[in-house]
Design a protein around this motif. Structure first.
Motif, mmCIF file in Angstrom:
data_model
loop_
_atom_site.group_PDB
_atom_site.id
_atom_site.type_symbol
_atom_site.label_atom_id
_atom_site.label_comp_id
_atom_site.label_asym_id
_atom_site.label_seq_id
_atom_site.Cartn_x
_atom_site.Cartn_y
_atom_site.Cartn_z
ATOM 1 N N GLY A 104 3.439 8.529 16.444
ATOM 2 C CA GLY A 104 2.627 7.971 15.334
ATOM 3 C C GLY A 104 3.250 7.730 14.221
ATOM 4 O O GLY A 104 3.819 8.981 13.350
ATOM 5 N N LEU A 105 2.634 7.135 13.451
ATOM 6 C CA LEU A 105 3.009 7.095 11.752
ATOM 7 C C LEU A 105 1.628 6.765 10.375
ATOM 8 O O LEU A 105 1.055 5.812 11.201
ATOM 9 C CB LEU A 105 3.809 5.625 10.753
ATOM 10 C CG LEU A 105 4.952 6.179 10.100
ATOM 11 C CD1 LEU A 105 5.590 6.916 9.447
ATOM 12 C CD2 LEU A 105 5.357 4.086 9.839
ATOM 13 N N LEU A 106 1.829 8.023 10.364
ATOM 14 C CA LEU A 106 0.752 8.103 9.021
ATOM 15 C C LEU A 106 1.044 7.719 7.909
ATOM 16 O O LEU A 106 1.624 8.986 7.203
ATOM 17 C CB LEU A 106 -0.206 9.367 9.744
ATOM 18 C CG LEU A 106 -1.520 9.762 8.800
ATOM 19 C CD1 LEU A 106 -2.997 8.381 9.237
ATOM 20 C CD2 LEU A 106 -1.986 10.746 9.399
ATOM 21 N N ILE A 107 0.233 6.693 6.689
ATOM 22 C CA ILE A 107 0.429 6.468 5.298
ATOM 23 C C ILE A 107 -1.778 6.853 5.106
ATOM 24 O O ILE A 107 -2.110 6.276 5.779
ATOM 25 C CB ILE A 107 0.793 5.795 5.528
ATOM 26 C CG1 ILE A 107 2.493 5.379 6.000
ATOM 27 C CG2 ILE A 107 1.205 5.639 4.043
ATOM 28 C CD1 ILE A 107 2.943 3.257 5.631
ATOM 29 N N SER A 108 -0.851 7.686 4.195
ATOM 30 C CA SER A 108 -2.262 7.632 2.775
ATOM 31 C C SER A 108 -1.970 7.404 1.788
ATOM 32 O O SER A 108 -1.169 7.785 0.936
ATOM 33 C CB SER A 108 -2.708 9.182 2.814
ATOM 34 O OG SER A 108 -2.003 10.149 2.833
ATOM 35 N N ALA A 109 -2.765 7.385 0.996
ATOM 36 C CA ALA A 109 -2.286 6.805 -0.719
ATOM 37 C C ALA A 109 -3.754 6.438 -0.996
ATOM 38 O O ALA A 109 -5.253 6.517 -0.352
ATOM 39 C CB ALA A 109 -1.597 5.800 -0.694
ATOM 40 N N GLY A 110 -3.864 6.313 -2.802
ATOM 41 C CA GLY A 110 -4.549 6.066 -2.992
ATOM 42 C C GLY A 110 -6.155 7.446 -2.903
ATOM 43 O O GLY A 110 -7.070 7.430 -2.984
ATOM 44 N N THR A 111 -5.741 8.743 -2.986
ATOM 45 C CA THR A 111 -6.785 10.387 -2.468
ATOM 46 C C THR A 111 -7.080 10.836 -4.052
ATOM 47 O O THR A 111 -8.725 11.372 -3.836
ATOM 48 C CB THR A 111 -6.018 10.494 -1.884
ATOM 49 O OG1 THR A 111 -4.394 11.159 -2.245
ATOM 50 C CG2 THR A 111 -4.978 9.914 -0.436
ATOM 51 N N ALA A 112 -6.440 10.761 -5.092
ATOM 52 C CA ALA A 112 -6.706 11.521 -6.310
ATOM 53 C C ALA A 112 -7.879 10.378 -6.612
ATOM 54 O O ALA A 112 -8.203 9.158 -7.305
ATOM 55 C CB ALA A 112 -5.774 11.249 -7.029
ATOM 56 N N LEU A 187 1.439 9.147 -2.829
ATOM 57 C CA LEU A 187 1.702 8.965 -1.344
ATOM 58 C C LEU A 187 2.116 9.915 -0.079
ATOM 59 O O LEU A 187 3.071 10.241 -0.575
ATOM 60 C CB LEU A 187 3.252 7.469 -1.533
ATOM 61 C CG LEU A 187 3.403 6.842 -0.050
ATOM 62 C CD1 LEU A 187 3.087 6.264 1.228
ATOM 63 C CD2 LEU A 187 5.215 6.075 0.158
ATOM 64 N N SER A 188 1.991 9.862 0.921
ATOM 65 C CA SER A 188 1.834 10.432 2.038
ATOM 66 C C SER A 188 2.316 10.026 3.421
ATOM 67 O O SER A 188 1.841 9.085 3.324
ATOM 68 C CB SER A 188 0.698 12.076 2.108
ATOM 69 O OG SER A 188 1.190 12.767 3.840
ATOM 70 N N LEU A 189 3.706 9.983 3.663
ATOM 71 C CA LEU A 189 3.847 9.755 5.121
ATOM 72 C C LEU A 189 4.427 10.723 6.453
ATOM 73 O O LEU A 189 4.661 11.529 5.052
ATOM 74 C CB LEU A 189 5.267 8.606 4.766
ATOM 75 C CG LEU A 189 5.980 7.347 5.998
ATOM 76 C CD1 LEU A 189 6.590 6.302 4.903
ATOM 77 C CD2 LEU A 189 6.525 7.852 6.969
ATOM 78 N N LYS A 190 3.967 10.670 7.459
ATOM 79 C CA LYS A 190 4.380 11.389 8.338
ATOM 80 C C LYS A 190 4.496 10.605 10.295
ATOM 81 O O LYS A 190 3.466 10.125 10.153
ATOM 82 C CB LYS A 190 2.795 12.379 8.698
ATOM 83 C CG LYS A 190 2.925 13.293 6.827
ATOM 84 C CD LYS A 190 1.479 14.067 7.242
ATOM 85 C CE LYS A 190 1.014 14.827 6.087
ATOM 86 N NZ LYS A 190 -0.412 15.919 6.349
ATOM 87 N N VAL A 191 5.395 10.919 10.373
ATOM 88 C CA VAL A 191 5.401 11.199 11.986
ATOM 89 C C VAL A 191 4.423 12.050 12.815
ATOM 90 O O VAL A 191 4.245 12.855 11.984
ATOM 91 C CB VAL A 191 6.980 11.144 11.936
ATOM 92 C CG1 VAL A 191 7.109 10.485 13.788
ATOM 93 C CG2 VAL A 191 7.917 10.177 11.202
#
Length: 198
Positions: A104-112, A187-191
């Motif tokens: 999988g690929l998991l992207i997160s952003a706009g967390t602050a 931005l955070s991108l994780k496999v």
């Protein structure tokens, strides 16, 4: 090919196929910002999930459409256009089965706090949407070719539009996402091994 090379190669293909928020997107999809008919591109055939605690948008329209995969298969979609969008605690995930199991690929952003992810001329091709929505000055049943957004549908098709839209606890399953500009703060991108947004 060694197992480690196969893993890296496969994960690399997954990443390249599903990240719609690379730097190149503002160049490749700049025509959307000029009010052109939505850009058409072949989808990968894999759905992905998007969630956000809150979406705030101005300039909204929605109408029916089709997402076409490279193999020619077509998938009915609801096309949603938002001129300007703020997405708080944005998450995007995609999972594919591989010979090594789920990748999988998991992207997160706009967390602050106070620093959402933002999008200009956002267009989403989806087939499932959940959340609590509020529309301002909504029009339902307008011709898709006359909606108030720059991107429009086909003449004679049913559509709706509104000045603004707010969706709390957004969850959607999509085939495609595009924007003329997509700014991802924090931005955070994780496999992953299959983790999804919901």
């Amino acid at each position: 090919m060694k197992l480690s090379q196969l893993t890296a190669s496969r994960k690399g293909r997954v990443a390249l196929a599903v990240i719609p928020v690379t730097v190149a997107i503002s160049v490749l999809l700049g025509g959307v910002a000029q009010g052109a008919v939505p850009v058409s591109f072949a989808i990968s055939g894999s759905q992905f999930k998007i969630s956000a605690d809150l979406l705030e948008g101005t300039g909204f329209s929605q109408y029916a459409g089709l997402a076409t995969a490279e193999d020619g298969s077509q998938h009915p979609t609801a096309i949603a256009n938002i001129g300007q969008a703020n997405l708080y605690n944005l998450c995007q995930s995609v999972v594919q089965d591989t010979p090594l199991g789920k990748v999988g690929l998991l992207i997160s952003a706009g967390t602050a706090e106070g620093a959402p992810a933002t999008a200009t001329d956002l267009q989403i091709g989806m087939n499932d949407l959940q959340g609590t929505a509020v529309f301002s000055n909504i029009r339902i049943g307008v011709d898709a070719s006359t909606v108030s957004t720059g991107a429009k549908g086909d003449a004679g098709d049913f559509a709706m539009d509104s000045d603004s839209i707010t969706i709390d606890n957004l969850k959607q399953v999509s085939w495609s996402t595009q924007a003329s500009v997509f700014q991802l703060t924090d931005l955070s991108l994780k496999v992953t091994d299959g983790q999804e947004c919901f």
